[in-house]
Design a protein around this motif. Structure first.
Motif, PDB file in Angstrom:
ATOM      1  N   TYR A   1      85.173  70.670  24.714  1.00 53.97           N
ATOM      2  CA  TYR A   1      86.222  70.545  25.588  1.00 53.97           C
ATOM      3  C   TYR A   1      87.935  71.617  25.173  1.00 53.97           C
ATOM      4  O   TYR A   1      88.094  72.300  25.649  1.00 53.97           O
ATOM      5  CB  TYR A   1      86.541  68.962  26.228  1.00 53.97           C
ATOM      6  CG  TYR A   1      87.407  68.743  27.111  1.00 53.97           C
ATOM      7  CD1 TYR A   1      86.687  69.680  28.517  1.00 53.97           C
ATOM      8  CD2 TYR A   1      88.502  68.978  27.115  1.00 53.97           C
ATOM      9  CE1 TYR A   1      88.008  69.724  29.587  1.00 53.97           C
ATOM     10  CE2 TYR A   1      89.794  68.484  28.303  1.00 53.97           C
ATOM     11  CZ  TYR A   1      89.578  69.274  29.203  1.00 53.97           C
ATOM     12  OH  TYR A   1      90.562  69.380  30.191  1.00 53.97           O
TER      13      TYR A   1
ATOM     14  N   GLY B   1      90.481  62.605  29.165  1.00 52.20           N
ATOM     15  CA  GLY B   1      89.642  63.309  28.464  1.00 52.20           C
ATOM     16  C   GLY B   1      89.988  63.541  26.898  1.00 52.20           C
ATOM     17  O   GLY B   1      89.632  61.915  26.381  1.00 52.20           O
TER      18      GLY B   1
ATOM     19  N   THR C   1      87.798  66.022  40.119  1.00 50.66           N
ATOM     20  CA  THR C   1      86.562  65.554  39.041  1.00 50.66           C
ATOM     21  C   THR C   1      85.965  63.812  39.333  1.00 50.66           C
ATOM     22  O   THR C   1      85.094  63.769  39.969  1.00 50.66           O
ATOM     23  CB  THR C   1      86.461  65.297  37.969  1.00 50.66           C
ATOM     24  OG1 THR C   1      86.425  66.561  37.198  1.00 50.66           O
ATOM     25  CG2 THR C   1      84.994  65.499  37.293  1.00 50.66           C
ATOM     26  N   VAL C   2      87.659  63.036  39.892  1.00 48.47           N
ATOM     27  CA  VAL C   2      86.231  62.153  40.520  1.00 48.47           C
ATOM     28  C   VAL C   2      85.577  62.072  41.464  1.00 48.47           C
ATOM     29  O   VAL C   2      86.042  62.368  42.748  1.00 48.47           O
ATOM     30  CB  VAL C   2      88.290  60.945  40.458  1.00 48.47           C
ATOM     31  CG1 VAL C   2      88.647  60.761  39.121  1.00 48.47           C
ATOM     32  CG2 VAL C   2      88.955  61.448  42.193  1.00 48.47           C
ATOM     33  N   PRO C   3      84.956  61.380  41.797  1.00 52.14           N
ATOM     34  CA  PRO C   3      84.252  61.343  42.847  1.00 52.14           C
ATOM     35  C   PRO C   3      84.755  60.748  44.501  1.00 52.14           C
ATOM     36  O   PRO C   3      85.136  61.433  44.951  1.00 52.14           O
ATOM     37  CB  PRO C   3      83.095  60.422  42.945  1.00 52.14           C
ATOM     38  CG  PRO C   3      83.211  59.869  40.909  1.00 52.14           C
ATOM     39  CD  PRO C   3      84.351  60.744  40.795  1.00 52.14           C
TER      40      PRO C   3
ATOM     41  N   GLU D   1      89.176  55.409  40.388  1.00 53.79           N
ATOM     42  CA  GLU D   1      89.278  54.328  41.574  1.00 53.79           C
ATOM     43  C   GLU D   1      89.513  53.269  41.307  1.00 53.79           C
ATOM     44  O   GLU D   1      89.414  51.885  42.175  1.00 53.79           O
ATOM     45  CB  GLU D   1      87.692  54.603  41.965  1.00 53.79           C
ATOM     46  CG  GLU D   1      87.590  56.231  42.700  1.00 53.79           C
ATOM     47  CD  GLU D   1      86.549  56.817  41.609  1.00 53.79           C
ATOM     48  OE1 GLU D   1      87.028  56.756  40.741  1.00 53.79           O
ATOM     49  OE2 GLU D   1      86.806  57.957  41.610  1.00 53.79           O
TER      50      GLU D   1
ATOM     51  N   PRO E   1      87.384  53.615  35.925  1.00 55.43           N
ATOM     52  CA  PRO E   1      87.709  55.119  36.303  1.00 55.43           C
ATOM     53  C   PRO E   1      88.740  54.922  37.392  1.00 55.43           C
ATOM     54  O   PRO E   1      89.280  53.683  37.350  1.00 55.43           O
ATOM     55  CB  PRO E   1      86.096  54.510  37.567  1.00 55.43           C
ATOM     56  CG  PRO E   1      85.913  53.321  36.846  1.00 55.43           C
ATOM     57  CD  PRO E   1      86.290  52.867  36.423  1.00 55.43           C
TER      58      PRO E   1
ATOM     59  N   PRO F   1      86.809  57.320  32.334  1.00 56.27           N
ATOM     60  CA  PRO F   1      85.547  55.781  32.117  1.00 56.27           C
ATOM     61  C   PRO F   1      84.136  57.359  31.691  1.00 56.27           C
ATOM     62  O   PRO F   1      83.495  56.311  31.502  1.00 56.27           O
ATOM     63  CB  PRO F   1      85.336  56.499  34.115  1.00 56.27           C
ATOM     64  CG  PRO F   1      85.819  58.210  33.702  1.00 56.27           C
ATOM     65  CD  PRO F   1      87.192  58.479  32.851  1.00 56.27           C
TER      66      PRO F   1
ATOM     67  N   LEU G   1      94.359  65.452  25.422  1.00 53.95           N
ATOM     68  CA  LEU G   1      95.174  66.726  24.856  1.00 53.95           C
ATOM     69  C   LEU G   1      96.905  66.828  25.322  1.00 53.95           C
ATOM     70  O   LEU G   1      97.552  66.871  24.883  1.00 53.95           O
ATOM     71  CB  LEU G   1      95.371  68.361  25.989  1.00 53.95           C
ATOM     72  CG  LEU G   1      93.336  68.852  25.445  1.00 53.95           C
ATOM     73  CD1 LEU G   1      92.793  69.809  25.847  1.00 53.95           C
ATOM     74  CD2 LEU G   1      93.695  68.850  24.065  1.00 53.95           C
ATOM     75  N   ASN G   2      97.001  65.444  25.938  1.00 58.27           N
ATOM     76  CA  ASN G   2      98.177  65.562  26.291  1.00 58.27           C
ATOM     77  C   ASN G   2      99.150  64.086  25.143  1.00 58.27           C
ATOM     78  O   ASN G   2     100.402  64.581  25.004  1.00 58.27           O
ATOM     79  CB  ASN G   2      98.493  64.411  28.438  1.00 58.27           C
ATOM     80  CG  ASN G   2      98.040  65.648  28.400  1.00 58.27           C
ATOM     81  OD1 ASN G   2      98.339  66.591  29.134  1.00 58.27           O
ATOM     82  ND2 ASN G   2      97.899  64.893  29.914  1.00 58.27           N
TER      83      ASN G   2
ATOM     84  N   VAL H   1      91.747  66.284  37.276  1.00 58.60           N
ATOM     85  CA  VAL H   1      91.396  64.598  36.976  1.00 58.60           C
ATOM     86  C   VAL H   1      91.059  64.393  38.426  1.00 58.60           C
ATOM     87  O   VAL H   1      89.880  64.511  38.326  1.00 58.60           O
ATOM     88  CB  VAL H   1      92.561  63.332  36.317  1.00 58.60           C
ATOM     89  CG1 VAL H   1      91.525  62.002  37.078  1.00 58.60           C
ATOM     90  CG2 VAL H   1      92.236  63.855  34.825  1.00 58.60           C
TER      91      VAL H   1
ATOM     92  N   GLU I   1      98.506  57.036  31.143  1.00 59.58           N
ATOM     93  CA  GLU I   1      97.477  58.456  32.495  1.00 59.58           C
ATOM     94  C   GLU I   1      96.321  58.001  32.216  1.00 59.58           C
ATOM     95  O   GLU I   1      95.127  57.533  31.466  1.00 59.58           O
ATOM     96  CB  GLU I   1      97.800  59.533  30.752  1.00 59.58           C
ATOM     97  CG  GLU I   1      97.059  60.154  31.116  1.00 59.58           C
ATOM     98  CD  GLU I   1      96.588  61.757  30.061  1.00 59.58           C
ATOM     99  OE1 GLU I   1      97.737  61.715  28.867  1.00 59.58           O
ATOM    100  OE2 GLU I   1      96.254  62.958  30.321  1.00 59.58           O
TER     101      GLU I   1
ATOM    102  N   MET J   1      83.590  61.612  26.219  1.00 55.49           N
ATOM    103  CA  MET J   1      85.396  61.269  25.914  1.00 55.49           C
ATOM    104  C   MET J   1      85.776  60.434  25.743  1.00 55.49           C
ATOM    105  O   MET J   1      86.885  60.886  24.670  1.00 55.49           O
ATOM    106  CB  MET J   1      85.733  61.533  27.320  1.00 55.49           C
ATOM    107  CG  MET J   1      85.561  63.288  28.229  1.00 55.49           C
ATOM    108  SD  MET J   1      86.403  64.186  28.421  1.00 55.49           S
ATOM    109  CE  MET J   1      85.980  65.727  28.507  1.00 55.49           C
TER     110      MET J   1
ATOM    111  N   THR K   1      96.025  65.662  34.587  1.00 57.74           N
ATOM    112  CA  THR K   1      96.022  66.890  34.456  1.00 57.74           C
ATOM    113  C   THR K   1      94.382  67.038  34.438  1.00 57.74           C
ATOM    114  O   THR K   1      93.607  66.189  33.976  1.00 57.74           O
ATOM    115  CB  THR K   1      96.303  66.927  32.849  1.00 57.74           C
ATOM    116  OG1 THR K   1      95.881  66.233  32.027  1.00 57.74           O
ATOM    117  CG2 THR K   1      97.415  66.476  32.523  1.00 57.74           C
TER     118      THR K   1
END
Ligand SMILES: C[S@@+](CC[C@H](N)C(=O)[O-])C[C@H]1O[C@@H](n2cnc3c(N)ncnc32)[C@H](O)[C@@H]1O
Length: 212
Positions: free
Chosen positions: A17, A50, A117-119, A97, A95, A70, A53-54, A114, A46, A74, A112
């Motif tokens: 990544y 991942g 990608t979240v389902p 959700e 997650p 989740p 990176l922040n 995200v 946050e 990662m 950032t």
């Protein structure tokens, strides 16, 4: 197929990544991250952090920083970076959700790259609303559906192969509309370009939203 995917590509994606993002970070993405999280204050959550990176970009003045992620691959990278950084940060595997936090817990929720990608982005946004304090702020930096219909058409056509390559990333989501539909009041939203990536993931949205 699911198992092979999880065991191989999920692990490879997390391992590669930072290297995959290096050119983009150096060409402006890191500055966008810095500018976004400079607006964080108080107790900060946050989501989908991942590899972290922040992490080093958050102001020192925060009263707390919690990172969720989740993905088991990662989160290993994330825990490693947190340990190296030596900052007091809580890392939680969850997650977006379904967040293990009480209502009205955070002054700032940030994410950032995200919501692509979240389902279930609508469910994630309801969780963000729930855990934000009434006067809290939601900060986002996302790549989004293009306002240009011909590029949006290509985003629709290439969504499936990109989703495989991007570990579940949907390149055609109209995330700002989804944030608004979730009941947030949008603040200023900038429309920068994701540097050094292919056109279908170039359009971005960077901004903040609050509860009405
Ligand atoms: C493109 S990466 C972005 C990582 C990091 N936020 C960044 O800016 O570099 C997408 C991230 O979303 C995470 N993710 C996937 N599904 C998620 C979910 N349901 N809730 C929260 N994060 C999720 C992935 O595990 C991954 O870390």
């Amino acid at each position: 197929m699911g198992k092979i995917y999880d065991a191989t590509w999920g692990r490879a994606f997390s391992a590669l990544y930072d290297r995959c993002f290096k050119a983009s970070e150096e060409a402006g993405l890191r500055e966008m991250r810095r500018d976004l999280v400079a607006g964080a204050q108080g107790s900060v959550l946050e989501l989908g952090a991942g590899t972290g990176l922040n992490l080093d970009l958050y102001p020192e003045s925060l009263t707390g920083l919690t990172l969720t992620e989740p993905d088991p691959h990662m989160i290993k990278q994330l825990r490693k970076r947190v340990a190296e950084e030596g900052r007091a940060v809580e890392v939680i595997e969850a997650p977006a959700e379904s967040l293990p936090f009480a209502d009205d817990s955070f002054d700032t929720v940030a994410l950032t790259l995200v919501l692509c990608t979240v389902p279930d982005p609508a469910a994630a946004l309801q969780e963000i609303k729930r855990v934000l304090k009434p006067d809290g702020r939601f900060l986002f930096l996302e790549h989004v559906r293009s306002p240009d219909p011909s590029l949006a058409k290509w985003q629709d056509r290439l969504e499936k192969p990109w989703r495989f390559l991007g570990d579940g990333c949907h390149c055609n989501r109209d995330t700002v509309a989804t944030i608004s539909a979730a009941g947030f009041e949008l603040g200023d939203v900038e429309r920068p370009e994701f540097p050094k990536v292919i056109p279908i993931v170039k359009p971005m949205a960077k901004g903040s939203a609050s509860l009405p």
